[in-house]
Design an enzyme around this catalytic site. Structure first.
Site, PDB file in Angstrom:
ATOM      1  N   ASP A  47       0.838  -1.200   0.000  1.00  0.00           N
ATOM      2  CA  ASP A  47       0.000   0.000   0.000  1.00  0.00           C
ATOM      3  C   ASP A  47       0.873   1.250   0.000  1.00  0.00           C
ATOM      4  OD1 ASP A  47      -2.650  -0.898  -0.162  1.00  0.00           O
ATOM      5  OD2 ASP A  47      -2.670  -1.425   1.969  1.00  0.00           O
ATOM      6  N   ASP A  98     -10.056  -4.962  -0.926  1.00  0.00           N
ATOM      7  CA  ASP A  98      -9.045  -4.376  -0.040  1.00  0.00           C
ATOM      8  C   ASP A  98      -9.731  -3.510   1.006  1.00  0.00           C
ATOM      9  OD1 ASP A  98      -6.705  -3.359   1.020  1.00  0.00           O
ATOM     10  OD2 ASP A  98      -6.125  -2.248  -0.776  1.00  0.00           O
TER      11      ASP A  98
HETATM   12 ZN    ZN Z   1      -4.281  -1.661  -0.831  1.00  0.00          ZN
END
Ligand code: ZN
Length: 193
Positions: free
Chosen positions: A12, A149
């Site tokens: 991320d 996600d």
């Molecule tokens: Zn992510």
């Protein structure tokens, strides 16, 4: 993670601009690359993904996902990512309608559905956002990955899979557990129910 059977590591990347938080950039990905053979699924929560994509590829990313909200010419960006030699994904925020990605999604290798507002870990799963997977699956067919996600645990993973997601990101559910391998096994078992 690899010894526990993980094949894909989701990275991320946040820039403090597209999202309020900052995480890391290509130098950290390059360091990780030296100690892992896993597929690096790089989720760019950044304002200018085209500008930085090549740096992430050189650092060792295998896949790059950008946000539809951040780009003006998504089809051209997918083409560019493929030219760089990586697979490409498009992501949409919880409030972004599926129509926003309808044209570009079939050109991608993966569609990433955000089930929390991007920017921070540990948020609560938004079921109405996950439901978009059903429509996305109709658009892209069976061969493109649909990834979820945000807010995944042993309960919400069942919902995500029921809507057609086949790739699940889990952060907090694994890394907050004392037994991380056990947490992965529990998530996989729940997904298969
Ligand atoms: Zn992510």
């Amino acid at each position: 993670m690899e010894s526990a059977g993980v094949k894909i590591v989701h990275l991320d990347v946040m820039d403090g601009h597209f999202v309020p938080n900052i995480t890391f950039g290509p130098p950290v990905v390059a360091k990780l690359r030296k100690c892992s053979k896993a597929v690096f699924d790089t989720h760019l929560m950044i304002s200018d993904p085209k500008k930085y994509a090549e740096d992430f590829v050189k650092a060792g990313s295998d896949h790059i996902t950008f946000h539809i909200e951040a780009v003006d010419e998504p089809e051209r960006l997918v083409e560019y990512l493929h030219q760089l030699g990586v697979t490409a994904g498009v992501s949409l925020n919880p409030e972004t309608p599926v129509e926003a990605i309808a044209d570009v999604a079939p050109l991608c290798d993966m569609v990433l559905v955000m089930t929390v507002h991007p920017g921070f870990g540990g948020q609560k799963y938004i079921d109405s956002a996950a439901k978009k997977c059903t429509r996305i699956r109709e658009i892209v067919g069976p061969d493109i990955r649909v990834e979820i996600d945000g807010g995944i645990n042993t309960e919400t993973i069942k919902s995500a899979v029921s809507y057609g997601a086949d790739t699940i990101v889990a952060g907090h559910a694994i890394f907050s557990a004392a037994d991380r391998a056990g947490a992965i096994d529990a998530l996989l078992a729940a997904a298969q129910q």
